[in-house]
Design a protein around this motif. Structure first.
Motif, short mmCIF file in Angstrom:
data_model
loop_
_atom_site.label_atom_id
_atom_site.label_comp_id
_atom_site.label_asym_id
_atom_site.label_seq_id
_atom_site.Cartn_x
_atom_site.Cartn_y
_atom_site.Cartn_z
N GLY A 1 0.79 -1.23 0.00
CA GLY A 1 0.00 0.00 0.00
C GLY A 1 0.82 1.27 0.00
N LYS A 2 2.14 1.17 0.17
CA LYS A 2 3.00 2.36 0.19
C LYS A 2 3.20 2.89 -1.23
CE LYS A 2 5.76 0.65 4.11
NZ LYS A 2 5.37 -0.77 4.08
N ARG A 3 3.36 4.21 -1.32
CA ARG A 3 3.74 4.84 -2.60
C ARG A 3 4.97 5.69 -2.33
NH1 ARG A 3 0.30 8.28 -5.20
NH2 ARG A 3 0.62 7.44 -7.28
N ILE A 4 6.01 5.48 -3.11
CA ILE A 4 7.28 6.19 -2.91
C ILE A 4 7.64 6.91 -4.19
CG2 ILE A 4 9.71 5.93 -2.22
CD1 ILE A 4 8.88 3.13 -1.12
N ARG A 5 8.06 8.16 -4.04
CA ARG A 5 8.42 8.97 -5.22
C ARG A 5 9.91 9.30 -5.16
NH1 ARG A 5 5.40 11.47 -8.87
NH2 ARG A 5 6.46 12.99 -10.14
N ALA A 6 10.55 9.31 -6.32
CA ALA A 6 11.96 9.70 -6.41
C ALA A 6 12.25 10.25 -7.81
CB ALA A 6 12.86 8.50 -6.12
N ASP A 7 13.43 10.86 -7.94
CA ASP A 7 13.83 11.40 -9.25
C ASP A 7 14.08 10.30 -10.27
OD1 ASP A 7 13.73 13.91 -8.18
OD2 ASP A 7 15.89 14.09 -7.85
N ALA A 8 14.55 9.13 -9.80
CA ALA A 8 14.88 8.03 -10.71
C ALA A 8 14.68 6.70 -10.01
CB ALA A 8 16.32 8.17 -11.20
N PHE A 9 14.60 5.63 -10.82
CA PHE A 9 14.34 4.28 -10.32
C PHE A 9 15.35 3.33 -10.94
CE2 PHE A 9 12.39 0.12 -10.94
CZ PHE A 9 11.87 -0.18 -9.69
N LEU A 10 15.95 2.47 -10.11
CA LEU A 10 16.94 1.50 -10.58
C LEU A 10 16.50 0.09 -10.20
CD1 LEU A 10 19.71 0.55 -11.64
CD2 LEU A 10 20.72 1.28 -9.46
N TRP A 11 16.32 -0.77 -11.21
CA TRP A 11 15.89 -2.16 -11.00
C TRP A 11 17.12 -3.06 -10.90
CZ3 TRP A 11 11.40 -4.91 -10.31
CH2 TRP A 11 11.46 -6.30 -10.51
N CYS A 12 17.26 -3.76 -9.77
CA CYS A 12 18.40 -4.65 -9.55
C CYS A 12 17.94 -5.99 -9.00
CB CYS A 12 19.39 -4.03 -8.55
SG CYS A 12 20.25 -2.59 -9.13
N ALA A 13 16.97 -6.61 -9.64
CA ALA A 13 16.41 -7.85 -9.11
C ALA A 13 16.53 -8.98 -10.13
CB ALA A 13 14.96 -7.63 -8.69
N GLY A 14 17.62 -9.70 -10.08
CA GLY A 14 17.77 -10.91 -10.87
C GLY A 14 18.38 -10.71 -12.24
N ARG A 15 18.94 -11.81 -12.77
CA ARG A 15 19.54 -11.80 -14.10
C ARG A 15 19.07 -13.04 -14.86
NH1 ARG A 15 23.38 -8.00 -14.85
NH2 ARG A 15 24.40 -9.08 -16.56
N SER A 16 19.09 -12.94 -16.19
CA SER A 16 18.66 -14.05 -17.06
C SER A 16 19.81 -14.45 -17.97
CB SER A 16 17.48 -13.62 -17.94
OG SER A 16 16.40 -13.20 -17.14
#
Length: 463
Positions: free
Chosen positions: A255-270
């Motif tokens: 239910g949380k909403r978080i705002r930022a200038d940028a977003f970095l995805w670092c969850a897993g590799r294929s």
């Protein structure tokens, strides 16, 4: 269409492919290596290990300048932009590419640029910029590496949404950043951006940061990230990631909403196995694009091997290089083959972490008795001199035999320090005991002296 014949064909010129090609050619094999990127080195050199570690080194220098009283005579603390700090990484990448390209030329390995696809279990088609070539081979080694796993419901084309590859194209310094995924890559980038003065929210789907580490080390990292302004949120899953012209909003399932200038995805590799023509040789990767191998790095097709990130754990450049060498050793049937499972962890957060052997949790679960010897860096003369006093060395050993069971290190130079313990752990019989550190004179002042201090501390516990 040109046709060529080789003993060994390697697909991918990262650490795993390089290790395989160099070892095979040293054994007199005729070797070709296929690379679909313009330059060699793989993810390690261009998007992962090398740029992030060079970036970290620059940030550490900035932190030292900004926090060391000695530098106040020169001027006030300075803030550096992310692109400016990346410049050093680009120089290192250039040096690495030059060095590694030279290896192939000097060792007469044919470096072929293009995309590889299996036609059958003895032929590979390579589509280059100008021509299509067919390579005949006796053995092939798949070393195609991995890429960030990107969920389809996140728009990575948005100019404020990044993954661990595209972050190296960041052309500004955000004031606030959300990092999703608190594994090794997420934790390293949290350290780097916090060091640049960015306010970081680190979102962890699990209950601990780097849960495979010793609990005490994991707790210490969490504390130091938090003390540098990183806000860590555990047990959170994302609902959606929405970017607009002003920033990114992360909605979490809690239910949380978080705002930022940028977003970095670092969850897993294929694993990079798509478009390899694996269906033509009867190989099927798992749902993460990884290939299954036996204890000799052979796939289900006897003459085709796979090494490096494309086979999954441990997905480290160090292991990949050795896996590549071992696959070539299996082909050449030499005495140096080994299954690579004694791999130290090297995690380049600020401060860094490294370990080898068992954790306290593993020993407790296995009902193996152990005792602990500790040395805190703040008590070491060398750490007091360098000002790098955060951290500790922890030796786990058997209370009766004094055999060393695990080494865990947190702090400056941890990834170097751990190898001393690793060397002793790999000795036979009585040579692998706490006594080595008690009966050996270490240079003073050094960080390595932590072993003597920790060993004496441990000895006090069993008398």
């Amino acid at each position: 269409m040109a046709e060529h014949h080789y003993d060994v064909v390697v697909i991918g010129a990262g650490p795993a492919g390089e290790g395989a090609a160099m070892n095979a050619t040293k054994h007199g094999k005729r070797v070709a290596i296929i690379e679909d990127k313009p330059t060699v080195g793989g993810n390690c050199t261009h998007w992962g290990t090398i740029p992030s570690k060079a970036l970290r080194h620059s940030v550490k220098q900035i932190i030292t300048f900004n926090t060391n009283q000695m530098f106040r005579d020169i001027g006030e603390p300075r803030w550096f932009s992310f692109p400016r700090v990346l410049q050093n990484a680009q120089k290192v990448i250039g040096k690495q590419v030059k060095l590694r390209t030279g290896f192939y030329a000097r060792n007469r390995v044919d470096l072929i640029n293009g995309r590889a696809s299996f036609l059958d279990k003895n032929r590979i088609e390579v589509r280059g910029n100008k021509a299509i070539e067919t390579l005949h081979f006796k053995q092939a080694i798949v070393a195609t590496g991995s890429r960030p796993f990107l969920p389809p419901d996140v728009d990575f084309r948005h100019h404020r949404i990044y993954n661990s590859d595209s972050i190296l194209n960041l052309s500004h310094t955000p004031r606030t950043l959300i990092i999703f995924g608190a594994g090794v890559i997420g934790s390293e980038y949290a350290s780097i951006f916090a060091g640049l003065g960015v306010k970081v929210d680190l979102i962890n789907p699990g209950s601990r940061i780097l849960s495979f580490l010793d609990d005490e080390i994991s707790d210490a990292l969490s504390y130091h990230l938090r003390s540098n302004g990183v806000l860590i949120r555990h047990n959170e899953m994302y609902e959606s990631v929405q970017g607009d012209d002003h920033g990114v909003v992360l909605s979490l399932k809690s239910g949380k909403r978080i705002r930022a200038d940028a977003f970095l995805w670092c969850a897993g590799r294929s694993g990079n196995t798509d478009n390899l023509g694996l269906e033509n040789i009867g190989l099927e990767p798992n749902n993460r694009g990884q290939l299954a191998v036996d204890k000799h790095y052979r796939t289900d097709v006897e003459n085709i091997y796979a090494v490096g990130d494309v086979i999954g754990w441990p997905s480290l450049a160090s292991a990949a290089y050795d896996q590549g060498r071992s696959a070539a050793s299996d082909i050449a049937d030499d005495e140096y083959f080994r299954f690579v499972d004694d791999v130290p962890t090297g995690i380049y957060t600020i401060p860094e972490i490294s370990s080898v052997g068992k954790t306290e949790q593993e020993l407790t679960e296995a009902k193996v008795p152990y005792e602990i010897g500790k040395a805190f860096f703040k008590h070491l003369a060398r750490a007091q001199i360098t000002g790098e006093s955060v951290g500790m060395l922890k030796i786990l050993f058997h209370p009766e035999t004094k055999e060393i069971l695990g080494i865990h290190c947190f702090g400056d130079q941890a990834a170097e320090i751990v190898h001393i313990g690793q060397a002793i752990m790999n000795q036979e019989g009585e040579a692998n005991t706490l006594d080595y550190f008690i009966n050996t004179t270490f240079n003073y002042p050094t960080m390595a002296e932590a072993y003597r201090v920790a060993a004496l501390n441990g000895l006090n516990r069993i008398f």
